[in-house]
Design a protein around this motif. Sequence first.
Motif, PDB file in Angstrom:
ATOM      1  N   ARG A   4       0.805  -1.217   0.000  1.00  0.00           N
ATOM      2  CA  ARG A   4       0.000   0.000   0.000  1.00  0.00           C
ATOM      3  C   ARG A   4       0.845   1.278   0.000  1.00  0.00           C
ATOM      4  NH1 ARG A   4      -5.071  -0.968   0.073  1.00  0.00           N
ATOM      5  NH2 ARG A   4      -5.449  -2.866   1.196  1.00  0.00           N
ATOM      6  N   PHE A  21     -13.806  -3.887  -5.571  1.00  0.00           N
ATOM      7  CA  PHE A  21     -14.175  -4.686  -4.395  1.00  0.00           C
ATOM      8  C   PHE A  21     -15.148  -3.916  -3.501  1.00  0.00           C
ATOM      9  CE2 PHE A  21     -11.892  -8.704  -3.818  1.00  0.00           C
ATOM     10  CZ  PHE A  21     -11.013  -8.685  -4.880  1.00  0.00           C
ATOM     11  N   GLN A  22     -14.869  -2.624  -3.341  1.00  0.00           N
ATOM     12  CA  GLN A  22     -15.728  -1.811  -2.465  1.00  0.00           C
ATOM     13  C   GLN A  22     -17.131  -1.690  -3.045  1.00  0.00           C
ATOM     14  OE1 GLN A  22     -14.773  -0.275   0.480  1.00  0.00           O
ATOM     15  NE2 GLN A  22     -12.696  -1.098   0.401  1.00  0.00           N
ATOM     16  N   HIS A  26     -19.898  -6.576   0.420  1.00  0.00           N
ATOM     17  CA  HIS A  26     -19.867  -7.866   1.106  1.00  0.00           C
ATOM     18  C   HIS A  26     -20.983  -8.772   0.611  1.00  0.00           C
ATOM     19  CE1 HIS A  26     -17.917  -5.135   4.065  1.00  0.00           C
ATOM     20  NE2 HIS A  26     -17.113  -6.158   4.194  1.00  0.00           N
TER      21      HIS A  26
ATOM     22  N   MET B  28     -18.492  -9.391   6.859  1.00  0.00           N
ATOM     23  CA  MET B  28     -17.126  -9.605   6.371  1.00  0.00           C
ATOM     24  C   MET B  28     -16.686 -11.042   6.578  1.00  0.00           C
ATOM     25  SD  MET B  28     -14.595  -8.462   4.733  1.00  0.00           S
ATOM     26  CE  MET B  28     -12.964  -9.115   4.389  1.00  0.00           C
ATOM     27  N   LEU B 136      -7.026 -11.375  -1.411  1.00  0.00           N
ATOM     28  CA  LEU B 136      -7.374 -10.170  -2.177  1.00  0.00           C
ATOM     29  C   LEU B 136      -8.544  -9.431  -1.521  1.00  0.00           C
ATOM     30  CD1 LEU B 136      -7.084 -11.251  -5.930  1.00  0.00           C
ATOM     31  CD2 LEU B 136      -5.600  -9.700  -4.702  1.00  0.00           C
ATOM     32  N   SER B 137      -9.490 -10.192  -0.985  1.00  0.00           N
ATOM     33  CA  SER B 137     -10.635  -9.563  -0.306  1.00  0.00           C
ATOM     34  C   SER B 137     -10.170  -8.812   0.936  1.00  0.00           C
ATOM     35  CB  SER B 137     -11.678 -10.600   0.082  1.00  0.00           C
ATOM     36  OG  SER B 137     -12.155 -11.250  -1.058  1.00  0.00           O
ATOM     37  N   PHE B 138      -9.255  -9.422   1.688  1.00  0.00           N
ATOM     38  CA  PHE B 138      -8.708  -8.746   2.868  1.00  0.00           C
ATOM     39  C   PHE B 138      -8.047  -7.427   2.446  1.00  0.00           C
ATOM     40  CE2 PHE B 138      -8.081 -12.999   5.229  1.00  0.00           C
ATOM     41  CZ  PHE B 138      -9.202 -12.787   6.008  1.00  0.00           C
ATOM     42  N   PHE B 139      -7.292  -7.490   1.363  1.00  0.00           N
ATOM     43  CA  PHE B 139      -6.482  -6.334   0.951  1.00  0.00           C
ATOM     44  C   PHE B 139      -7.339  -5.218   0.338  1.00  0.00           C
ATOM     45  CE2 PHE B 139      -3.320  -4.191  -1.842  1.00  0.00           C
ATOM     46  CZ  PHE B 139      -2.361  -3.910  -0.882  1.00  0.00           C
ATOM     47  N   TYR B 140      -8.229  -5.598  -0.561  1.00  0.00           N
ATOM     48  CA  TYR B 140      -8.980  -4.569  -1.291  1.00  0.00           C
ATOM     49  C   TYR B 140     -10.331  -4.227  -0.667  1.00  0.00           C
ATOM     50  CZ  TYR B 140      -5.501  -5.017  -4.968  1.00  0.00           C
ATOM     51  OH  TYR B 140      -4.320  -5.013  -5.658  1.00  0.00           O
ATOM     52  N   LEU B 141     -10.985  -5.202  -0.084  1.00  0.00           N
ATOM     53  CA  LEU B 141     -12.306  -4.922   0.485  1.00  0.00           C
ATOM     54  C   LEU B 141     -12.184  -4.394   1.911  1.00  0.00           C
ATOM     55  CD1 LEU B 141     -15.397  -5.031   0.339  1.00  0.00           C
ATOM     56  CD2 LEU B 141     -15.298  -7.426   0.976  1.00  0.00           C
ATOM     57  N   GLU B 142     -11.375  -5.090   2.707  1.00  0.00           N
ATOM     58  CA  GLU B 142     -11.253  -4.695   4.116  1.00  0.00           C
ATOM     59  C   GLU B 142     -10.102  -3.716   4.309  1.00  0.00           C
ATOM     60  OE1 GLU B 142     -13.133  -5.312   7.903  1.00  0.00           O
ATOM     61  OE2 GLU B 142     -13.677  -5.447   5.800  1.00  0.00           O
ATOM     62  N   GLU B 143      -9.325  -3.496   3.248  1.00  0.00           N
ATOM     63  CA  GLU B 143      -8.175  -2.579   3.253  1.00  0.00           C
ATOM     64  C   GLU B 143      -7.207  -2.889   4.396  1.00  0.00           C
ATOM     65  OE1 GLU B 143      -8.891   1.437   1.439  1.00  0.00           O
ATOM     66  OE2 GLU B 143     -10.867   1.100   2.316  1.00  0.00           O
ATOM     67  N   MET B 144      -6.934  -4.164   4.561  1.00  0.00           N
ATOM     68  CA  MET B 144      -5.972  -4.572   5.588  1.00  0.00           C
ATOM     69  C   MET B 144      -4.562  -4.436   5.037  1.00  0.00           C
ATOM     70  SD  MET B 144      -8.035  -7.930   6.938  1.00  0.00           S
ATOM     71  CE  MET B 144      -6.784  -8.670   7.939  1.00  0.00           C
TER      72      MET B 144
END
Lengths: 137, 191
Positions: A4, A21-22, A26, B28, B136-144
Amino acid sequence: MPERNEQQPTQSTDQDLCKLFQTAGHHAPGSDLTARIMARVAVTPLFRPKVIRPLIGQRTWVVMAVALVGLLALTLIVGVTTPVEPHTALSIYTARFRGLLSSNGSWAMWMIGASVCALLLTILDRLLEKRWANVKG
Amino acid sequence: MDHSELISRILQGDSHAYADLVRTYQRMVYTVCHRILRNAQDAEEATQDTFVKAYQHLAGFGGNAKFSTWLYSIAFRTAVSHGRKHRQHTLSVDELVHHPDAGTGSRTDDGTHQADMRRQLDRALAALSAEDAAILSFFYLEEMSVEEIVTATGLAASNVKVKLHRGRKKLLDVLNTELRGEARTLLTDHA
């Protein structure tokens, strides 16, 4: 590598994917999922981690240290019959200890010392056994 | 988000307070499980198991990591293990392209733009391994961050970076070729 805000060339792709993704968001579980989870939680016990106390507590260590120092001091103070060789601290100690061993009439002192040690070891053994039973139980 | 007060209430015996945590994180957790298992029913089972396990071991949550990261680590392991046990039917890209509703479950098919986007994304993610899709979901959706993903998955940092790099490349390929950029078009049209 996607790190990032660290690599410029991938930043726009990362932003695009992030947006994708956003926007997709969900997945939606069934509306009754919370209720089903809580129903299971209601009959589930909480695991509480056992607090394992040390077998020998802080106070016991202090008592043992004091007793040890006391015993050492006792060997220096009592039963000295041979002259001290005034060279080093170690030679002073060994001379006194030799004196204690060779002195006539110090058997009584040795008997008392041995009895006290045996008593202390027995008490310590009992304490450890009791504490161990508590930890296991 | 700091949940320490809520957690201490739960640990004191107020199990109803746990419902707040469930409501906050269930979407989530369910999404992660769904991305790994690719099946609504299995994902719900894994989600339930995740929250029950988290409740059981709540006293062991030391607060070294964020609560969400700790919970996602349970979700990740539970879903992966669930997948192994049940030998889930992993849908291929072709199946998903030709049967858009496959694997998503009827609940997500609400006809909205968001549901369309999710279907497109799921189709593309089906080309990836379950683990890569979750990462990828963790990184892009949850922005971890990578560090948080490392904590959640138990993988090495270098491995997570490789999976992110490889997963992103493959995802873009699928979005641009197999799905003919439908997802990207949708994104541009509605953003």
